[in-house]
Design a protein around this motif. Sequence first.
Motif, mmCIF file in Angstrom:
data_model
loop_
_atom_site.group_PDB
_atom_site.id
_atom_site.type_symbol
_atom_site.label_atom_id
_atom_site.label_comp_id
_atom_site.label_asym_id
_atom_site.label_seq_id
_atom_site.Cartn_x
_atom_site.Cartn_y
_atom_site.Cartn_z
ATOM 1 N N ALA A 3 38.976 35.057 32.490
ATOM 2 C CA ALA A 3 40.335 34.532 32.337
ATOM 3 C C ALA A 3 40.462 33.097 32.838
ATOM 4 N N GLY A 4 39.347 32.513 33.253
ATOM 5 C CA GLY A 4 39.363 31.136 33.705
ATOM 6 C C GLY A 4 39.808 30.943 35.143
ATOM 7 N N ALA A 5 39.831 32.031 35.930
ATOM 8 C CA ALA A 5 40.234 31.925 37.330
ATOM 9 C C ALA A 5 39.038 31.529 38.194
ATOM 10 N N ALA A 6 39.329 30.931 39.341
ATOM 11 C CA ALA A 6 38.289 30.608 40.321
ATOM 12 C C ALA A 6 38.136 31.793 41.263
ATOM 13 N N VAL A 7 36.874 32.122 41.607
ATOM 14 C CA VAL A 7 36.615 33.276 42.469
ATOM 15 C C VAL A 7 35.628 32.896 43.558
ATOM 16 N N HIS A 65 48.111 34.674 39.482
ATOM 17 C CA HIS A 65 47.111 34.122 40.395
ATOM 18 C C HIS A 65 45.899 33.577 39.632
ATOM 19 N N ARG A 66 45.418 32.426 40.084
ATOM 20 C CA ARG A 66 44.223 31.830 39.487
ATOM 21 C C ARG A 66 43.212 31.413 40.554
ATOM 22 N N GLU A 67 43.570 31.536 41.824
ATOM 23 C CA GLU A 67 42.641 31.274 42.925
ATOM 24 C C GLU A 67 42.405 32.603 43.636
ATOM 25 N N ARG A 109 32.125 47.006 42.339
ATOM 26 C CA ARG A 109 33.513 46.549 42.368
ATOM 27 C C ARG A 109 33.585 45.029 42.272
ATOM 28 N N GLN A 110 32.658 44.364 42.948
ATOM 29 C CA GLN A 110 32.597 42.903 42.875
ATOM 30 C C GLN A 110 32.275 42.455 41.457
ATOM 31 N N ARG A 111 31.335 43.118 40.821
ATOM 32 C CA ARG A 111 30.920 42.710 39.472
ATOM 33 C C ARG A 111 32.093 42.803 38.501
ATOM 34 N N GLY A 112 32.832 43.912 38.542
ATOM 35 C CA GLY A 112 33.956 44.077 37.632
ATOM 36 C C GLY A 112 35.056 43.061 37.891
ATOM 37 N N PHE A 113 35.322 42.796 39.179
ATOM 38 C CA PHE A 113 36.379 41.857 39.544
ATOM 39 C C PHE A 113 36.018 40.432 39.126
ATOM 40 N N VAL A 114 34.827 39.994 39.485
ATOM 41 C CA VAL A 114 34.418 38.615 39.199
ATOM 42 C C VAL A 114 34.329 38.382 37.697
ATOM 43 N N ARG A 115 33.781 39.350 36.975
ATOM 44 C CA ARG A 115 33.634 39.178 35.520
ATOM 45 C C ARG A 115 35.000 39.004 34.853
ATOM 46 N N ALA A 116 35.968 39.848 35.228
ATOM 47 C CA ALA A 116 37.296 39.760 34.614
ATOM 48 C C ALA A 116 38.004 38.470 35.009
ATOM 49 N N ALA A 117 37.840 38.062 36.264
ATOM 50 C CA ALA A 117 38.493 36.842 36.732
ATOM 51 C C ALA A 117 37.935 35.609 36.032
ATOM 52 N N LEU A 118 36.612 35.528 35.948
ATOM 53 C CA LEU A 118 35.987 34.370 35.307
ATOM 54 C C LEU A 118 36.302 34.316 33.816
ATOM 55 N N THR A 144 45.004 32.651 46.641
ATOM 56 C CA THR A 144 46.328 33.293 46.640
ATOM 57 C C THR A 144 46.257 34.775 46.294
ATOM 58 N N GLY A 145 45.124 35.216 45.765
ATOM 59 C CA GLY A 145 44.972 36.627 45.407
ATOM 60 C C GLY A 145 43.662 37.171 45.942
#
Length: 333
Positions: free
Chosen positions: A207-211, A179-181, A196-205, A238-239
Amino acid sequence: MPKTTAPRVPLPSRPTIADVAQAAGVSTGTVSRVINGHSTVALATRQRVQEVMAGLGYVPDPAARHLSWRTGQTLGLSLDRDDPRLHPYQVLFRRALEAQTAPQGVQLLDLRADLSALAHLPSAVLVMHAIDGDPRLEFLRRAGVPAVLIGHHPDLSWVAPDDEAGGATAAQHLLEAGHRELAYLGDGPSQVAQDRQRGFVRAALAAGAAVQVIASDFTVLGGYRAMRRAWEGGARFTGLFAQSDESAAGACAALEDLGVTVPAEVSVVGFDGLPELPIRLRLTTVAQDIARIADTALTLVQEALAGQPPRGQLIPVHLLPGATVAPPPGGNP
């Protein structure tokens, strides 16, 4: 020939109760109860702790022997104004507390958010779902009542699941599925939700994913409404990572009602590890150790009542794979 001397080797530091707990695979509260001879510790656990103490050469601090409840002491459990008392997490947490307080005759009191309205304050208070500048914390400080936060605070004793790491774990699981979106369901003032938001957004960004983030509370109904409103408003991803298992369950129901299949079209990850949820699929979730959090909280309360300095402790979390995560449509695992 000149006489040489061996280099000075620093003496090893004295083992602590935390060292014993880590080596024995138990909480510091369990070690404390073994030290104090409480009958609530299982025999096998007691023997393991005692063997570890002997192996490490641990000698209990005299202060540790006084970490026990006194007759007549009461413990308040302060929920936020909007927290339902029968929320599944609250029920499990309260049950874990009562498993230890009830055998020792300690009364557990449910408190309203406005503590100033109470005629009598308990001996100590566990504070749930605090926000920045939470008036409950300042009130308890002025009243001289020891407070332990289920969360984190620079000046108080506290215990919390590792919410940021949990958010990052959820992101990594979705990323590994392809997933990248991505979206986070739970934007709000709660310290828990923000971590929880901070950890999720930081890891996603990273990896180059859009959040994108979507505001929601922790409940099934709140998750349902927020997800339906966002999707009907044009949000696409998608995720999804929800701040709680209940809001994740609500999101799953909303997506299904909208004709969006979970996980074929949208994968969903929750947080808590609740044993029962009102959805047809077993939820993929980041599970927290509720029993260990309760155990550590009670130890911190006893330390505060004994006048020991405040400290904090993060409790590890872990991923529980379920049936709500799959590769994105047209993607590869």
